[in-house]
Design a protein around this motif. Structure first.
Motif, PDB file in Angstrom:
ATOM      1  N   ALA A 140       0.783  -1.181   0.134  1.00 10.88           N
ATOM      2  CA  ALA A 140       0.174  -0.005  -0.135  1.00 10.88           C
ATOM      3  C   ALA A 140       0.980   1.142  -0.042  1.00 10.88           C
ATOM      4  CB  ALA A 140      -1.030   0.013   1.306  1.00 10.88           C
ATOM      5  N   ALA A 141       1.971   1.231   0.816  1.00 10.70           N
ATOM      6  CA  ALA A 141       2.731   2.351   1.036  1.00 10.70           C
ATOM      7  C   ALA A 141       3.520   2.480  -0.513  1.00 10.70           C
ATOM      8  CB  ALA A 141       4.002   2.243   2.065  1.00 10.70           C
ATOM      9  N   ASN A 142       3.802   1.500  -1.206  1.00 12.39           N
ATOM     10  CA  ASN A 142       4.493   1.439  -2.541  1.00 12.39           C
ATOM     11  C   ASN A 142       3.510   2.311  -3.525  1.00 12.39           C
ATOM     12  OD1 ASN A 142       7.278   0.670  -2.764  1.00 12.39           O
ATOM     13  ND2 ASN A 142       6.505  -1.363  -2.220  1.00 12.39           N
ATOM     14  N   GLU A 143       2.144   2.105  -3.376  1.00  7.57           N
ATOM     15  CA  GLU A 143       1.166   2.763  -4.299  1.00  7.57           C
ATOM     16  C   GLU A 143       1.223   4.164  -4.053  1.00  7.57           C
ATOM     17  OE1 GLU A 143      -0.506   1.531  -6.825  1.00  7.57           O
ATOM     18  OE2 GLU A 143       0.807  -0.302  -6.638  1.00  7.57           O
ATOM     19  N   ARG A 144       1.262   4.324  -2.755  1.00 11.00           N
ATOM     20  CA  ARG A 144       1.172   5.590  -2.419  1.00 11.00           C
ATOM     21  C   ARG A 144       2.459   6.749  -2.924  1.00 11.00           C
ATOM     22  NH1 ARG A 144       1.042   5.720   3.740  1.00 11.00           N
ATOM     23  NH2 ARG A 144       0.996   7.904   3.512  1.00 11.00           N
ATOM     24  N   LEU A 145       3.380   5.935  -2.762  1.00 10.86           N
ATOM     25  CA  LEU A 145       4.727   6.576  -3.259  1.00 10.86           C
ATOM     26  C   LEU A 145       4.625   6.784  -4.843  1.00 10.86           C
ATOM     27  CD1 LEU A 145       7.333   4.385  -1.366  1.00 10.86           C
ATOM     28  CD2 LEU A 145       7.341   6.917  -1.310  1.00 10.86           C
ATOM     29  N   HIS A 146       4.216   5.988  -5.743  1.00 12.43           N
ATOM     30  CA  HIS A 146       4.139   5.847  -6.988  1.00 12.43           C
ATOM     31  C   HIS A 146       3.109   7.012  -7.369  1.00 12.43           C
ATOM     32  CE1 HIS A 146       6.829   2.914  -8.820  1.00 12.43           C
ATOM     33  NE2 HIS A 146       6.495   2.004  -7.744  1.00 12.43           N
ATOM     34  N   TYR A 185      13.304  -5.025  -6.896  1.00  9.06           N
ATOM     35  CA  TYR A 185      12.965  -6.118  -5.798  1.00  9.06           C
ATOM     36  C   TYR A 185      11.837  -6.986  -6.368  1.00  9.06           C
ATOM     37  CZ  TYR A 185      15.762  -3.586  -2.871  1.00  9.06           C
ATOM     38  OH  TYR A 185      16.779  -3.020  -2.158  1.00  9.06           O
ATOM     39  N   PRO A 186      11.848  -8.412  -6.051  1.00  5.10           N
ATOM     40  CA  PRO A 186      10.709  -9.403  -6.619  1.00  5.10           C
ATOM     41  C   PRO A 186       9.294  -8.330  -6.481  1.00  5.10           C
ATOM     42  CG  PRO A 186      12.270 -10.259  -5.275  1.00  5.10           C
ATOM     43  CD  PRO A 186      12.546  -8.703  -4.904  1.00  5.10           C
ATOM     44  N   GLU A 187       8.556  -8.639  -7.451  1.00  2.09           N
ATOM     45  CA  GLU A 187       7.220  -8.314  -7.407  1.00  2.09           C
ATOM     46  C   GLU A 187       6.329  -8.400  -5.974  1.00  2.09           C
ATOM     47  OE1 GLU A 187       3.305  -7.723 -10.465  1.00  2.09           O
ATOM     48  OE2 GLU A 187       4.672  -9.285 -10.566  1.00  2.09           O
ATOM     49  N   ASN A 188       5.793  -7.306  -5.386  1.00  3.07           N
ATOM     50  CA  ASN A 188       4.965  -7.374  -4.156  1.00  3.07           C
ATOM     51  C   ASN A 188       5.844  -7.720  -3.005  1.00  3.07           C
ATOM     52  OD1 ASN A 188       2.736  -6.999  -5.580  1.00  3.07           O
ATOM     53  ND2 ASN A 188       2.164  -9.012  -6.001  1.00  3.07           N
ATOM     54  N   LEU A 189       7.434  -7.647  -3.194  1.00  5.01           N
ATOM     55  CA  LEU A 189       8.254  -8.065  -1.963  1.00  5.01           C
ATOM     56  C   LEU A 189       9.305  -6.861  -1.924  1.00  5.01           C
ATOM     57  CD1 LEU A 189       8.990 -11.791  -1.975  1.00  5.01           C
ATOM     58  CD2 LEU A 189       7.105 -10.404  -0.534  1.00  5.01           C
ATOM     59  N   ALA A 190       8.745  -5.802  -1.957  1.00  2.00           N
ATOM     60  CA  ALA A 190       9.610  -4.444  -1.996  1.00  2.00           C
ATOM     61  C   ALA A 190       9.409  -3.811  -0.662  1.00  2.00           C
ATOM     62  CB  ALA A 190       9.461  -3.444  -2.997  1.00  2.00           C
ATOM     63  N   PRO A 191       9.904  -4.068   0.486  1.00  3.18           N
ATOM     64  CA  PRO A 191       9.643  -3.553   1.889  1.00  3.18           C
ATOM     65  C   PRO A 191      10.071  -1.835   1.920  1.00  3.18           C
ATOM     66  CG  PRO A 191      11.829  -4.739   1.900  1.00  3.18           C
ATOM     67  CD  PRO A 191      11.264  -5.072   0.502  1.00  3.18           C
ATOM     68  N   VAL A 241      16.917  -3.012   9.922  1.00  7.71           N
ATOM     69  CA  VAL A 241      16.114  -2.188   9.505  1.00  7.71           C
ATOM     70  C   VAL A 241      14.810  -2.924   9.731  1.00  7.71           C
ATOM     71  CG1 VAL A 241      17.166  -0.820   8.011  1.00  7.71           C
ATOM     72  CG2 VAL A 241      16.185  -2.823   7.177  1.00  7.71           C
ATOM     73  N   TRP A 242      13.715  -2.245   9.994  1.00 11.73           N
ATOM     74  CA  TRP A 242      12.086  -2.732  10.065  1.00 11.73           C
ATOM     75  C   TRP A 242      11.394  -1.979   9.209  1.00 11.73           C
ATOM     76  CZ3 TRP A 242      15.668  -2.020  13.855  1.00 11.73           C
ATOM     77  CH2 TRP A 242      15.627  -3.074  14.889  1.00 11.73           C
ATOM     78  N   ASP A 243      10.650  -2.806   8.523  1.00  9.44           N
ATOM     79  CA  ASP A 243       9.545  -2.488   7.560  1.00  9.44           C
ATOM     80  C   ASP A 243       8.228  -2.050   8.216  1.00  9.44           C
ATOM     81  OD1 ASP A 243       7.893  -4.543   7.650  1.00  9.44           O
ATOM     82  OD2 ASP A 243       8.940  -5.392   5.909  1.00  9.44           O
ATOM     83  N   VAL A 244       7.240  -1.430   7.346  1.00  3.46           N
ATOM     84  CA  VAL A 244       6.144  -1.029   7.752  1.00  3.46           C
ATOM     85  C   VAL A 244       5.412  -1.960   8.280  1.00  3.46           C
ATOM     86  CG1 VAL A 244       6.190   1.318   7.069  1.00  3.46           C
ATOM     87  CG2 VAL A 244       5.172  -0.625   5.683  1.00  3.46           C
ATOM     88  N   ASP A 245       5.714  -3.179   7.913  1.00  5.61           N
ATOM     89  CA  ASP A 245       4.702  -4.301   8.371  1.00  5.61           C
ATOM     90  C   ASP A 245       5.087  -5.019   9.511  1.00  5.61           C
ATOM     91  OD1 ASP A 245       2.866  -5.045   5.814  1.00  5.61           O
ATOM     92  OD2 ASP A 245       4.788  -4.490   4.799  1.00  5.61           O
ATOM     93  N   GLY A 261       8.543   6.265  -7.613  1.00  2.00           N
ATOM     94  CA  GLY A 261       8.124   5.580  -6.384  1.00  2.00           C
ATOM     95  C   GLY A 261       9.395   5.647  -5.237  1.00  2.00           C
ATOM     96  N   ALA A 262      10.457   6.529  -5.489  1.00  2.00           N
ATOM     97  CA  ALA A 262      11.643   6.495  -4.695  1.00  2.00           C
ATOM     98  C   ALA A 262      12.564   7.672  -5.199  1.00  2.00           C
ATOM     99  CB  ALA A 262      12.342   5.028  -4.519  1.00  2.00           C
TER     100      ALA A 262
END
Length: 441
Positions: A13-19, A36-42, A52-56, A25-26
Motif C-alpha cells: 500500500a505504501a508503494n502505491e502511495r509512493l508511485h 525487488y521481486p514483485e510485491n516484495l519491496a519492503p 531495519v524494520w519495514d512498515v509491516d 516511487g523513490a
C-alpha cells in the motif's frame, strides 16, 4: 519462511502511495520497487545498527545500507551525538560557520593527498564540479570516463551516455568518451585520437577487481604526458578501502578526487578535494577566469559537517576500515561455502573487495540472469535478509553473518532446483527484477 507466505500488505500500500506522488516511487532509482521481486519491496519504517524494520513490522539484516552510505550502522551513537549538539545552534547562516573550517581541517588530515576541499550535498555535484574545473584548467571540451564503472553523476555529461538519455542533447553526449579499466594502451590510444581535446580522465580507482599492478601509476603518467586532469571518484572507495581512500591505499595521487556516501553515515555530505593550484581556480585568490566550482545553499549545513567529523574520528579511533574488511571476509567465505555445498558455486558468485562485496546470479549457461536474481532475492527477503548487495556495515556482528549464511544456503538449495529444471519461472511469482539503466520503464 516460505516466500509464498511472506506478505507485505502495508508495504504494498505504501508503494502505491509512493508511485502516486513521487516519479519512480523513490528518490533514487536504485531503491525502486522494480529492483525487488514483485510485491516484495519492503518500505522501511526505521533502522538501528545493522537492522531495519519495514512498515509491516518485519526485521531485516541490511546490506548495502543507504547505497553504501551508512557504513557505521544506522543511528550510530557518536554520529547522532555530534549532530544533536549542532541542531540547537542553527544549521545555516549568511556567512561561513567555524564548523566549515574545522570539518575541512579534519577531512584533509584524513586524506592528506589533497590540499583543499569543498563540501557539497551529493556526489553528482562534486563530480560535475571536478569536470568543470578540469575543462577550465585545460581549456579542453571532452571528458573521458571509465566505461567499466556504472555511475558518475546525474548530470548531462554522464547520464547522456546511458540508456536513460532522454532529454539530453546529442551535442552534449558527444563530448564524453570512454576508456576501459585496466587497459593503458587503449587509454593512450584514446588520448592520441583526441589529442589536446580531453580535459580529464575520471574513474573509480578500484571496483569489483583490484587495479592491475602499475595501472593507476600508469594512468597518472598518461594524464601528465597528455596534459589532462586525473580525477578519482572515491564515492565508494573512500574510507572503505582505507581511511585515506583508494589513493591512500595504492599510493597514487590524483589531481582531484570526490568523496561522499560513507563520509556522513547517511547524512547528506559530499566533498571535492584536490591540488591547491586547481582548487583555487574556484576561489578568490587566483588571477585566471573564475570557475563556478561549488556554490550551494545547503552545502555546509552544520549538522551534516558535524556528522562527517564524527565519522572521520570514528574511523580513525575504532579501526572501522579494518573491521569492514574482516566482516566482509567472513561473509564472503560463508556465502561461498554455502553455494558450494548446494552445488551452485559457479552460479551464485561473490565478487569485490571484502569491504564492498556484491554478488552475481548466473543462469545454467553462466550468464548474468535477472530471473535468477529474483529467485535469490525472494528467498533472502523471506529469511529476513535485505541484500541488494553484500556490502557490510561495521554494525554487523557474528550472529548476523551466521544468519545471513544460513539464509543464503536455503536460497541456494532452491537455486539448484531451478537450475536442474533449467527454468526459474515457478519460483519467481511475478516479473523479474529489472536493471536500473534501461530505456523504457
Amino acid at each position: 519462511m516460505d516466500p509464498e507466505d511472506f506478505l507485505l500488505p502495508k508495504s504494498r500500500a505504501a508503494n502505491e502511495r509512493l508511485h502516486a506522488l513521487i516519479p519512480g516511487g523513490a528518490h533514487t532509482y536504485a531503491k525502486g520497487d522494480d529492483q525487488y521481486p514483485e510485491n516484495l519491496a519492503p518500505v522501511i519504517s526505521h533502522g538501528r545498527g545493522a537492522h531495519v524494520w519495514d512498515v509491516d513490522g518485519n526485521r531485516y539484516i541490511e546490506y548495502g545500507s543507504g547505497l553504501r552510505s551508512v557504513s557505521l550502522g544506522h543511528a550510530h551513537p557518536r554520529v547522532i551525538e555530534a549532530v544533536r549538539r549542532e541542531l540547537d545552534r542553527g544549521s545555516n547562516f549568511v556567512r561561513p560557520s567555524i564548523m566549515e573550517v574545522e570539518a575541512a581541517e579534519r577531512f584533509l588530515a584524513t586524506v592528506p593527498t589533497a590540499d583543499m576541499v569543498k563540501f557539497a550535498k551529493n556526489g553528482s555535484d562534486a563530480t560535475t564540479a571536478a569536470v568543470r574545473l578540469a575543462r577550465a584548467v585545460t581549456g579542453r571540451p571532452r571528458v573521458a570516463v571509465c566505461g567499466d564503472h556504472p555511475f558518475f553523476s546525474v548530470d548531462d555529461w554522464f547520464i547522456g551516455t546511458t540508456p536513460m538519455s532522454a532529454g539530453i542533447p546529442a551535442a552534449t553526449t558527444e563530448l564524453t568518451v570512454a576508456f576501459p579499466y585496466g587497459d593503458l594502451a587503449a587509454t593512450e590510444a584514446l588520448l592520441s585520437r583526441y589529442r589536446d581535446e580531453i580535459a580529464c580522465l575520471i574513474l573509480e580507482p578500484a571496483g569489483h577487481t583490484e587495479p592491475p599492478p602499475g595501472y593507476l601509476a600508469g594512468l597518472r603518467e598518461l594524464a601528465d604526458r597528455h596534459g589532462c586532469v586525473l580525477i578519482f571518484d572515491e564515492m565508494i572507495t573512500g574510507f572503505r578501502w582505507s581511511e585515506a581512500g583508494a589513493q591512500g591505499l595504492y599510493g597514487v595521487v590524483p589531481d582531484l578526487s570526490t568523496f561522499g556516501k560513507a563520509l556522513g553515515n547517511g547524512f547528506a555530505v559530499a566533498a571535492l578535494a584536490g591540488r591547491r593550484e586547481l582548487m583555487e581556480r574556484g576561489g578568490l585568490r587566483d588571477s585566471h577566469d573564475r570557475v563556478f566550482l561549488l556554490s550551494t545553499t545547503h552545502g555546509a549545513e552544520t549538522h551534516s559537517l558535524a556528522a562527517a567529523m564524527a565519522v572521520l574520528t570514528t574511523y580513525a579511533e575504532e579501526g572501522v576500515t579494518a573491521r569492514l574488511h574482516a566482516l566482509g571476509e567472513r561473509l564472503a567465505a560463508g556465502v561461498r561455502d554455502a553455494a558450494a555445498s548446494m552445488g551452485v558455486a559457479d552460479h551464485v558468485v561473490v565478487r569485490g573487495r571484502a569491504s564492498n562485496l556484491v554478488f552475481a546470479t548466473l543462469d545454467e549457461n553462466g550468464r548474468p540472469s535477472q530471473r535468477y536474481r529474483t529467485l535469490f532475492l525472494r528467498r533472502l527477503l523471506a529469511g529476513g535478509v535485505l541484500a541488494p548487495s553484500f556490502v557490510v556495515s561495521s554494525a554487523l556482528d557474528d550472529a548476523d553473518i551466521d544468519h545471513t549464511v544460513d539464509t543464503v544456503a536455503q536460497a541456494c538449495a532452491v537455486y539448484r532446483k531451478a537450475l536442474d529444471a533449467t527454468d526459474p519461472t515457478p519460483w519467481l511469482a511475478g516479473r523479474p527484477v529489472k536493471p536500473v539503466f534501461r530505456r523504457l520503464a
